[in-house]
Scaffold this motif. Structure first.
Motif, mmCIF file in Angstrom:
data_model
loop_
_atom_site.group_PDB
_atom_site.id
_atom_site.type_symbol
_atom_site.label_atom_id
_atom_site.label_comp_id
_atom_site.label_asym_id
_atom_site.label_seq_id
_atom_site.Cartn_x
_atom_site.Cartn_y
_atom_site.Cartn_z
ATOM 1 N N ILE A 42 0.847 -1.194 0.000
ATOM 2 C CA ILE A 42 0.000 0.000 0.000
ATOM 3 C C ILE A 42 0.881 1.243 0.000
ATOM 4 O O ILE A 42 1.785 1.385 0.818
ATOM 5 N N LYS A 43 0.622 2.152 -0.923
ATOM 6 C CA LYS A 43 1.379 3.393 -1.032
ATOM 7 C C LYS A 43 0.500 4.559 -0.568
ATOM 8 O O LYS A 43 -0.692 4.606 -0.865
ATOM 9 N N LEU A 50 4.630 10.806 -2.990
ATOM 10 C CA LEU A 50 4.683 9.542 -2.275
ATOM 11 C C LEU A 50 5.277 9.771 -0.886
ATOM 12 O O LEU A 50 6.370 10.332 -0.741
ATOM 13 N N ALA A 51 4.562 9.350 0.141
ATOM 14 C CA ALA A 51 5.022 9.540 1.522
ATOM 15 C C ALA A 51 5.795 8.321 1.986
ATOM 16 O O ALA A 51 5.403 7.179 1.727
ATOM 17 N N ASN A 52 6.899 8.560 2.662
ATOM 18 C CA ASN A 52 7.717 7.496 3.231
ATOM 19 C C ASN A 52 7.494 7.496 4.738
ATOM 20 O O ASN A 52 8.074 8.301 5.470
ATOM 21 N N MET A 77 1.753 9.828 10.646
ATOM 22 C CA MET A 77 0.758 10.624 9.950
ATOM 23 C C MET A 77 0.681 12.038 10.515
ATOM 24 O O MET A 77 0.492 13.007 9.778
ATOM 25 N N SER A 78 0.824 12.183 11.824
ATOM 26 C CA SER A 78 0.771 13.516 12.412
ATOM 27 C C SER A 78 1.929 14.377 11.921
ATOM 28 O O SER A 78 1.770 15.569 11.658
ATOM 29 N N GLU A 79 3.115 13.762 11.773
ATOM 30 C CA GLU A 79 4.258 14.514 11.265
ATOM 31 C C GLU A 79 4.054 14.893 9.800
ATOM 32 O O GLU A 79 4.419 15.982 9.358
ATOM 33 N N LEU A 80 3.433 13.986 9.047
ATOM 34 C CA LEU A 80 3.182 14.248 7.632
ATOM 35 C C LEU A 80 2.181 15.380 7.444
ATOM 36 O O LEU A 80 2.345 16.243 6.572
ATOM 37 N N LEU A 81 1.147 15.417 8.294
ATOM 38 C CA LEU A 81 0.060 16.380 8.148
ATOM 39 C C LEU A 81 0.288 17.658 8.938
ATOM 40 O O LEU A 81 -0.503 18.591 8.839
#
Length: 304
Positions: A42-43, A50-52, A77-81
């Motif tokens: 799943i990507k 593309l999130a790593n 996810m919190s760091e990404l958002l």
């Protein structure tokens, strides 16, 4: 202030193992086994990129499927958002915040009285002066260092005027207050405001946060020079004062004092009864603190 990205919390809330320290003791009635499958194929794309997703040690984290639903790691996810996250092992609590300053006081944060949505509130471009007052829904920020009893306290503040509604004398009396002023000269409104107190610190000893860091309502002024001093932000359910008091209570229902070396972060929404000069445009006036020069001490907000 960061803007909350619209992501279903059901997707991100389950997998918290990357933020929980090893050795934490859980109550046996809170534990239950689940069947899960990690899917490395799943990507995740965020804004087309593309999130790593990685753990704190740099190892890859894959989405997990439970009963046909896909779950993502909360911290990654919190760091990404751009969402702040804190884990309190003492109370088994996870704190998510869109503010730039986390809210770690070591105790659960009780919810205050619901208020109108602040999704559209934004830092004000106005100066907050009589000639350039803050509009309803905009947020004014400032920092202050004050003398409180026998110690110095400091904090970063914000104040957002969310709503203004006309109020009758009977409605004021229903809240338990007597109105003794000349009603031919005054009108009244009920305001709803959101206040944040960030990086609250005390130099020595300990203080009650709702006393040391409360934002004072000075009253109202008109462009033509009339002033009414005062405002009632206490003594009724949902008032600013009571809302602040609820926020600083611990799980035992008692107020938690802020001690030297600790940092307090608080956010609350409440109401206040504000007197107006009849037949005039009135501005709400709050004080930033008494350490400011007099001409820089007050902040003005439009009431319509």
């Amino acid at each position: 202030m960061k803007k909350m990205t619209k992501v279903s919390l059901a997707v991100v809330v389950l997998l918290v193992t990357s933020i929980i320290a090893a050795g934490t003791v859980w109550g046996s009635n809170a534990l239950r086994k689940i069947d899960a499958v990690a899917n490395d194929n799943i990507k995740i794309y965020y804004n087309g990129d593309l999130a790593n997703l990685t753990d704190t040690d740099g190892s890859k984290i894959s989405p997990v499927i439970i009963n046909g639903r896909t779950y993502l790691p909360l911290r990654a996810m919190s760091e990404l958002l751009g969402i702040d996250i804190e884990w309190d092992g003492t109370t088994q609590s996870i704190y998510l915040s869109t503010d730039s300053t986390p809210s770690n006081t070591g105790t659960p944060k009780p919810q205050t009285t619901p208020a109108p949505s602040t999704e559209t509130s934004k830092p004000s471009k106005n100066k907050g002066t009589m000639d350039d007052p803050i509009s309803i829904g905009d947020t004014f920020y400032w920092s202050a260092k004050e003398k409180y009893i026998d110690t110095n306290v400091s904090a970063d503040y914000s104040f957002t005027l969310l709503d203004v509604k006309p109020m009758t004398i009977d409605e004021i009396k229903d809240l338990g207050f007597n109105v003794t002023s000349n009603n031919e000269k005054f009108d009244y409104v009920m305001i709803t405001a959101k206040v944040t107190v960030s990086n609250a610190k005390v130099e020595s000893g300990e203080v009650y946060p709702e006393l040391a860091f409360a934002v004072d309502i000075w009253g109202t002024k008109t462009p033509s020079g009339y002033s009414v001093i005062g405002g009632t932000d206490y003594g009724f359910d949902g008032s600013l004062n009571r809302s602040f008091s609820e926020v600083v209570k611990g799980s035992d229902g008692l107020t938690k004092k802020l001690k030297a070396g600790e940092v307090g972060n608080y956010s609350y929404t409440g109401k206040a009864i504000i007197p107006l000069t009849k037949g005039e445009e009135n501005y709400l006036v709050i004080t930033k603190g008494y350490s400011f020069d007099y001409n820089d001490r007050f902040v003005y907000f439009r009431l319509k």
